[in-house]
Design an enzyme around this catalytic site. Structure first.
Site, PDB file in Angstrom:
ATOM      1  N   TRP A 162       0.814  -1.219   0.000  1.00  0.00           N
ATOM      2  CA  TRP A 162       0.000   0.000   0.000  1.00  0.00           C
ATOM      3  C   TRP A 162       0.846   1.267   0.000  1.00  0.00           C
ATOM      4  CZ3 TRP A 162      -4.340  -0.582  -2.103  1.00  0.00           C
ATOM      5  CH2 TRP A 162      -5.047  -1.774  -1.958  1.00  0.00           C
ATOM      6  N   LYS A 202     -12.329  -1.993   7.408  1.00  0.00           N
ATOM      7  CA  LYS A 202     -11.680  -3.039   8.203  1.00  0.00           C
ATOM      8  C   LYS A 202     -12.289  -3.019   9.614  1.00  0.00           C
ATOM      9  CE  LYS A 202      -8.525  -2.511   4.880  1.00  0.00           C
ATOM     10  NZ  LYS A 202      -8.436  -3.320   3.689  1.00  0.00           N
ATOM     11  N   ASP A 257      -1.187   6.466   6.658  1.00  0.00           N
ATOM     12  CA  ASP A 257      -2.319   5.637   6.239  1.00  0.00           C
ATOM     13  C   ASP A 257      -2.570   4.633   7.368  1.00  0.00           C
ATOM     14  OD1 ASP A 257      -4.036   3.766   5.178  1.00  0.00           O
ATOM     15  OD2 ASP A 257      -2.814   3.281   3.425  1.00  0.00           O
TER      16      ASP A 257
END
Ligand code: PLP
Length: 421
Positions: A120, A236, A211
């Protein structure tokens, strides 16, 4: 065969399970919100009911994460991926406005520092590069994207060591991904750990961007006040996909048009400008109402039923310790390999391991047997990400300690059986 929710252990990496009681409540709200006779998705986002939901969500999030008053909380859309671009565009505008007096022809493009620890942060840095360097011939770069450290050469099996970081003194920002969902690698929550984010090495006036998509509200955020910006996609730990939370220092809410007019920075699409979102209380355009509603219910549930951030952290720590201990035992027997070698950088949320690295025989592979047996025991969505393979058990907030214990029992039984094969 139709299954009941209680019969499966859903360990998906995202979208991921949500607490059953919250979903039951949400189902009611979907039909009739708070006795209004209208479902939550049928209410105007400008009405008092929905505004109340956004305000409650913000207040609960502030309480859980101890968000300081210096920071605004925004709810937006476009997933984590859109933030890869929004961060770059807004931070460049902020940087440009700090040197308003410098004419365009004398303004030199800033450096932006990325710490790359997995898939990511790789994608985020690639997007920054894409936006920084226009594809037209001879076009001037708008920024220099610098990789301040990367663990790619060791297949992202750890976070960088202190001596590996190479930060730029006057960078427009430093970016990191706190938990790499695919690689199972996470910066340590203990700030004194060698695997912690190296806050002490980042120059004081360089803004830090993080992030937190896959570890959001799983434990407190170390040095939250030191961050210029933190963002997290909901899907999530927080709620259904569709909403992204952005926690941003208020002085970073800048008019991107004003910056673009000075020259040297790109124009920012209106929906991506944090100032616009903040000025409109996250309601500049129609927000993802249902995702925000469920997120608000989840936040309340964590405070009322799970002991707030301290309680959630305690359970998550127990879950991770239990699972890693079982896997380490299987590793000592040569049955598995944990993909993250640095113990302090092992994710509490996404536990990744491989079985059968060199086994080309599909039918007889231990991994297949493992997955088949796991499926039969009710474990779902534990196959590793297609880009890395192996197994990944995502044990987010809504995965109970009991489910993790069941997985540990399964691993132990499987390991005992495998020894004789
Ligand atoms: C850590 C992290 N960042 C960013 C993303 C991208 O999020 P989205 O799919 O919402 O764009 C993901 C997706 O799983 C992620 O896990």
């Amino acid at each position: 065969m139709a299954l009941n929710r209680a019969e499966v252990h859903n360990m998906a990496a995202g979208p991921s399970p949500l607490p059953t009681s919250v979903l039951q409540q949400a189902a009611k709200g979907l039909l009739n919100y708070n006795g209004t006779g209208m479902g939550v998705c049928e209410l105007s986002h400008r009405g008092k009911e929905f505004k109340g939901i956004v305000e409650k969500a913000e207040a609960d999030l502030r309480e859980l994460l101890q968000i300081p008053d210096s920071h605004a909380v925004l709810f937006t859309q476009g997933g984590g991926t859109t933030q890869f671009s929004s961060v770059f565009l807004n931070m460049l505008a902020y940087h440009r406005l700090k040197s308003k007096d410098v004419p365009a022809e004398q303004y030199s493009p800033p450096t932006v520092d990325y710490i790359v620890t997995g898939a990511w942060s790789s994608k985020a840095s690639a997007e920054a590069k894409r936006l920084a360097v226009p594809p037209t011939p001879n076009a001037q770069a708008l920024a220099n994207v610098h990789i301040a450290a990367t663990t790619k050469p060791t297949k992202f099996n750890r976070v960088p060591r202190k001596e590996e970081y190479n930060f730029t003194n006057d960078a427009a920002y430093v970016y990191y991904c706190e938990n790499e969902t695919i690689n199972g690698v996470q910066f340590a929550g203990d700030v004194d750990s060698p695997a912690a984010v190296p806050f002490d090495l980042i120059p004081n006036d360089v803004p830090i961007v993080a992030d937190y998509s896959s570890s959001f509200i799983s434990r407190p955020i170390p040095h939250i006040e030191r961050h210029a910006l933190i963002y997290a996609g909901a899907q999530k730990n927080l709620g259904p996909a569709g909403v992204v939370v952005v926690i941003v220092r208020k002085d970073l809410l800048v008019d991107t048009n004003e910056a673009a007019l000075l020259g040297g920075v790109p124009v920012c699409p209106i929906e991506l400008e944090y100032k616009i979102l903040a000025d409109n209380g996250s309601l500049y355009n129609t927000p993802p109402v249902f995702s925000i509603y469920v997120s608000q219910l989840v936040l309340r549930y964590l405070i009322e039923e799970k002991g707030g951030m301290a309680g959630v952290k305690e359970t998550n720590e127990k879950k991770a310790k239990l699972l890693y201990a079982a896997l380490e035992e299987a590793e000592r027997k040569g049955l598995v390999r944990l993909t993250v070698s640095d113990r302090e950088a092992r994710s509490w949320m996404n536990v990744t391991w491989v079985i059968d690295e060199a086994d080309g025989d599909e039918e007889s592979s231990r991994e297949k047997r493992f997955l088949k047996g796991a499926e039969a025991q009710g474990f779902r969505q534990i196959k590793g990400h297609r880009s890395v393979g192996g197994i990944r058990a995502s044990i987010y907030n809504a995965v109970s300690l009991e489910s993790v214990q069941e997985l540990v029992n399964y691993i132990k039984n499987w390991a005992a059986a495998e020894k004789w094969m």
